[in-house]
Design a protein around this motif. Sequence first.
Motif, PDB file in Angstrom:
ATOM      1  N   GLN A   7      10.461  -3.061  65.647  1.00 38.15           N
ATOM      2  CA  GLN A   7      11.394  -3.178  64.549  1.00 38.15           C
ATOM      3  C   GLN A   7      12.267  -1.942  64.466  1.00 38.15           C
ATOM      4  OE1 GLN A   7       8.519  -5.024  61.303  1.00 38.15           O
ATOM      5  NE2 GLN A   7      10.502  -4.560  60.335  1.00 38.15           N
ATOM      6  N   SER A   8      13.516  -2.150  64.106  1.00 41.43           N
ATOM      7  CA  SER A   8      14.399  -1.015  63.891  1.00 41.43           C
ATOM      8  C   SER A   8      15.362  -1.322  62.740  1.00 41.43           C
ATOM      9  CB  SER A   8      15.168  -0.691  65.170  1.00 41.43           C
ATOM     10  OG  SER A   8      15.954  -1.789  65.574  1.00 41.43           O
ATOM     11  N   PRO A   9      15.679  -0.276  61.944  1.00 39.63           N
ATOM     12  CA  PRO A   9      15.075   1.048  61.996  1.00 39.63           C
ATOM     13  C   PRO A   9      13.693   1.048  61.347  1.00 39.63           C
ATOM     14  CG  PRO A   9      16.590   0.919  60.153  1.00 39.63           C
ATOM     15  CD  PRO A   9      16.662  -0.415  60.855  1.00 39.63           C
ATOM     16  N   SER A  10      12.990   2.148  61.417  1.00 41.81           N
ATOM     17  CA  SER A  10      11.696   2.248  60.743  1.00 41.81           C
ATOM     18  C   SER A  10      11.898   2.535  59.255  1.00 41.81           C
ATOM     19  CB  SER A  10      10.833   3.329  61.383  1.00 41.81           C
ATOM     20  OG  SER A  10      11.519   4.572  61.378  1.00 41.81           O
ATOM     21  N   THR A  11      12.961   3.256  58.951  1.00 45.19           N
ATOM     22  CA  THR A  11      13.334   3.540  57.576  1.00 45.19           C
ATOM     23  C   THR A  11      14.831   3.366  57.448  1.00 45.19           C
ATOM     24  OG1 THR A  11      11.565   5.182  57.392  1.00 45.19           O
ATOM     25  CG2 THR A  11      13.252   5.221  55.690  1.00 45.19           C
ATOM     26  N   LEU A  12      15.239   2.847  56.322  1.00 52.27           N
ATOM     27  CA  LEU A  12      16.650   2.577  56.076  1.00 52.27           C
ATOM     28  C   LEU A  12      16.975   3.026  54.659  1.00 52.27           C
ATOM     29  CD1 LEU A  12      18.241  -0.871  56.943  1.00 52.27           C
ATOM     30  CD2 LEU A  12      18.818   0.322  54.843  1.00 52.27           C
ATOM     31  N   SER A  13      17.944   3.903  54.516  1.00 53.74           N
ATOM     32  CA  SER A  13      18.413   4.343  53.197  1.00 53.74           C
ATOM     33  C   SER A  13      19.718   3.631  52.886  1.00 53.74           C
ATOM     34  CB  SER A  13      18.617   5.854  53.181  1.00 53.74           C
ATOM     35  OG  SER A  13      17.395   6.529  53.368  1.00 53.74           O
ATOM     36  N   ALA A  14      19.745   2.951  51.762  1.00 53.00           N
ATOM     37  CA  ALA A  14      20.912   2.158  51.418  1.00 53.00           C
ATOM     38  C   ALA A  14      21.130   2.145  49.915  1.00 53.00           C
ATOM     39  CB  ALA A  14      20.746   0.734  51.943  1.00 53.00           C
ATOM     40  N   SER A  15      22.314   1.721  49.542  1.00 46.91           N
ATOM     41  CA  SER A  15      22.685   1.670  48.126  1.00 46.91           C
ATOM     42  C   SER A  15      22.762   0.223  47.667  1.00 46.91           C
ATOM     43  CB  SER A  15      24.039   2.355  47.900  1.00 46.91           C
ATOM     44  OG  SER A  15      24.010   3.694  48.336  1.00 46.91           O
ATOM     45  N   VAL A  16      22.633   0.023  46.370  1.00 45.24           N
ATOM     46  CA  VAL A  16      22.798  -1.312  45.801  1.00 45.24           C
ATOM     47  C   VAL A  16      24.187  -1.842  46.175  1.00 45.24           C
ATOM     48  CG1 VAL A  16      22.994  -2.620  43.650  1.00 45.24           C
ATOM     49  CG2 VAL A  16      21.189  -0.894  43.915  1.00 45.24           C
ATOM     50  N   GLY A  17      24.207  -3.065  46.652  1.00 46.73           N
ATOM     51  CA  GLY A  17      25.447  -3.689  47.081  1.00 46.73           C
ATOM     52  C   GLY A  17      25.694  -3.613  48.578  1.00 46.73           C
ATOM     53  N   ASP A  18      24.954  -2.764  49.269  1.00 43.22           N
ATOM     54  CA  ASP A  18      25.123  -2.628  50.717  1.00 43.22           C
ATOM     55  C   ASP A  18      24.644  -3.879  51.446  1.00 43.22           C
ATOM     56  OD1 ASP A  18      24.377   0.950  51.245  1.00 43.22           O
ATOM     57  OD2 ASP A  18      26.132  -0.088  50.442  1.00 43.22           O
ATOM     58  N   ARG A  19      25.242  -4.103  52.606  1.00 41.41           N
ATOM     59  CA  ARG A  19      24.751  -5.132  53.524  1.00 41.41           C
ATOM     60  C   ARG A  19      23.745  -4.445  54.440  1.00 41.41           C
ATOM     61  NH1 ARG A  19      26.661 -10.052  55.487  1.00 41.41           N
ATOM     62  NH2 ARG A  19      26.080 -10.562  57.640  1.00 41.41           N
ATOM     63  N   VAL A  20      22.560  -5.027  54.557  1.00 40.76           N
ATOM     64  CA  VAL A  20      21.473  -4.397  55.295  1.00 40.76           C
ATOM     65  C   VAL A  20      21.009  -5.335  56.411  1.00 40.76           C
ATOM     66  CG1 VAL A  20      19.033  -3.763  55.093  1.00 40.76           C
ATOM     67  CG2 VAL A  20      20.674  -2.955  53.389  1.00 40.76           C
ATOM     68  N   THR A  21      20.800  -4.755  57.596  1.00 39.10           N
ATOM     69  CA  THR A  21      20.329  -5.541  58.733  1.00 39.10           C
ATOM     70  C   THR A  21      19.121  -4.859  59.346  1.00 39.10           C
ATOM     71  OG1 THR A  21      22.536  -6.389  59.216  1.00 39.10           O
ATOM     72  CG2 THR A  21      20.904  -6.499  60.980  1.00 39.10           C
ATOM     73  N   ILE A  22      18.058  -5.634  59.541  1.00 34.53           N
ATOM     74  CA  ILE A  22      16.833  -5.168  60.191  1.00 34.53           C
ATOM     75  C   ILE A  22      16.632  -6.014  61.446  1.00 34.53           C
ATOM     76  CG2 ILE A  22      14.334  -4.903  59.963  1.00 34.53           C
ATOM     77  CD1 ILE A  22      14.809  -4.744  56.890  1.00 34.53           C
ATOM     78  N   THR A  23      16.300  -5.344  62.543  1.00 37.67           N
ATOM     79  CA  THR A  23      16.140  -6.035  63.823  1.00 37.67           C
ATOM     80  C   THR A  23      14.686  -6.003  64.281  1.00 37.67           C
ATOM     81  OG1 THR A  23      18.400  -5.491  64.471  1.00 37.67           O
ATOM     82  CG2 THR A  23      16.884  -6.080  66.226  1.00 37.67           C
ATOM     83  N   CYS A  24      14.270  -7.108  64.833  1.00 37.46           N
ATOM     84  CA  CYS A  24      12.918  -7.241  65.392  1.00 37.46           C
ATOM     85  C   CYS A  24      13.072  -7.788  66.813  1.00 37.46           C
ATOM     86  CB  CYS A  24      12.108  -8.189  64.523  1.00 37.46           C
ATOM     87  SG  CYS A  24      10.436  -8.556  65.099  1.00 37.46           S
ATOM     88  N   LEU A  66      16.987  -9.835  60.273  1.00 38.37           N
ATOM     89  CA  LEU A  66      16.920 -10.140  58.840  1.00 38.37           C
ATOM     90  C   LEU A  66      18.097  -9.423  58.188  1.00 38.37           C
ATOM     91  CD1 LEU A  66      15.383 -11.228  56.299  1.00 38.37           C
ATOM     92  CD2 LEU A  66      14.297  -8.970  56.183  1.00 38.37           C
ATOM     93  N   THR A  67      18.883 -10.168  57.455  1.00 38.64           N
ATOM     94  CA  THR A  67      20.053  -9.595  56.785  1.00 38.64           C
ATOM     95  C   THR A  67      19.938  -9.807  55.283  1.00 38.64           C
ATOM     96  OG1 THR A  67      21.476  -9.998  58.702  1.00 38.64           O
ATOM     97  CG2 THR A  67      22.564  -9.640  56.593  1.00 38.64           C
ATOM     98  N   ILE A  68      20.231  -8.746  54.549  1.00 37.59           N
ATOM     99  CA  ILE A  68      20.370  -8.827  53.095  1.00 37.59           C
ATOM    100  C   ILE A  68      21.850  -8.587  52.827  1.00 37.59           C
ATOM    101  CG2 ILE A  68      19.551  -8.030  50.855  1.00 37.59           C
ATOM    102  CD1 ILE A  68      17.158  -6.755  52.333  1.00 37.59           C
ATOM    103  N   SER A  69      22.529  -9.581  52.315  1.00 36.57           N
ATOM    104  CA  SER A  69      23.992  -9.511  52.247  1.00 36.57           C
ATOM    105  C   SER A  69      24.490  -8.507  51.208  1.00 36.57           C
ATOM    106  CB  SER A  69      24.569 -10.895  51.943  1.00 36.57           C
ATOM    107  OG  SER A  69      24.075 -11.366  50.700  1.00 36.57           O
ATOM    108  N   SER A  70      23.764  -8.364  50.122  1.00 39.86           N
ATOM    109  CA  SER A  70      24.142  -7.422  49.079  1.00 39.86           C
ATOM    110  C   SER A  70      22.861  -6.920  48.424  1.00 39.86           C
ATOM    111  CB  SER A  70      25.043  -8.091  48.039  1.00 39.86           C
ATOM    112  OG  SER A  70      25.373  -7.179  46.997  1.00 39.86           O
ATOM    113  N   LEU A  71      22.450  -5.725  48.808  1.00 38.93           N
ATOM    114  CA  LEU A  71      21.149  -5.186  48.399  1.00 38.93           C
ATOM    115  C   LEU A  71      21.052  -5.061  46.882  1.00 38.93           C
ATOM    116  CD1 LEU A  71      18.642  -4.137  50.017  1.00 38.93           C
ATOM    117  CD2 LEU A  71      19.561  -1.834  49.632  1.00 38.93           C
ATOM    118  N   GLN A  72      19.960  -5.553  46.340  1.00 38.38           N
ATOM    119  CA  GLN A  72      19.708  -5.486  44.902  1.00 38.38           C
ATOM    120  C   GLN A  72      18.543  -4.541  44.615  1.00 38.38           C
ATOM    121  OE1 GLN A  72      21.838  -7.144  42.621  1.00 38.38           O
ATOM    122  NE2 GLN A  72      22.898  -7.206  44.617  1.00 38.38           N
ATOM    123  N   PRO A  73      18.432  -4.037  43.392  1.00 41.63           N
ATOM    124  CA  PRO A  73      17.355  -3.089  43.070  1.00 41.63           C
ATOM    125  C   PRO A  73      15.957  -3.622  43.401  1.00 41.63           C
ATOM    126  CG  PRO A  73      18.987  -3.120  41.318  1.00 41.63           C
ATOM    127  CD  PRO A  73      19.368  -4.217  42.272  1.00 41.63           C
TER     128      PRO A  73
END
Lengths: 104, 118
Positions: free
Chosen positions: A6-23, A73-80
């Motif tokens: 899996q990558s990344p192992s840690t991800l720092s992001a803000s609310v509203g960001d689009r987040v992608t995790i790869t396996c 895995l994608t989170i289109s708009s990161l929520q709290p």
Amino acid sequence: DVQLTQSPSTLSASVGDRVTITCRASQSISNWLAWYQQKPGKAPKLLIYKASILESGVPSRFSGSASGTEFTLTISSLQPDDFATYYCHKYQGTFGPGTKVEIK
Amino acid sequence: EVQVVESGGGLVKPGESLRLSCAASGFTVSDAWMSWVRQAAGKGLECIGLIKRKTDGGTTEYAAPVKGRFTISRDDSKNTLFLQMNSLNSDDTAMYYCVTDHGIRPYWGQGALVTVSS
């Protein structure tokens, strides 16, 4: 045995960001992959199964996709509520090491 | 409705044995691949073993840390899966989950806590 990375192992992001995790799987697993969200002290929560099917009740900002042995895995708009650790899982087999999504 | 419910967890001393049960409903255990997953506090998820459905041979596979100490079996008459754990040590302290796939969706139990401590 199939290995999952899996990558990344840690991800720092803000609310509203689009987040992608790869396996990535070490060999073909024919989309037999699930994604889980886990918060401290809680059981894993199923988000996505068969690589791209959204579990009932899971917000539509979560989505899964597959291309060969690479799964996303994608989170289109990161929520709290989304700050947690995410695991990929090959059915009846190995887990990825996890990705911790932290507040930036 | 597909459901799996674990039981049998508890506190044991190093070297002792414990048997976990996973009672299934909504499906037949002999028709499903089933596995045991554990998670130690602060650690990741680990599949420690599985049993294939009867039509696939019903054989078992185990992860290296538990091979030779743990045994997975099922009782078709009770529609129940078991995990027999022998020679337990502190590294086996974890939450243990029973997991199956029904169709294409995974199902998990609520977990059973196993604590190995003197």
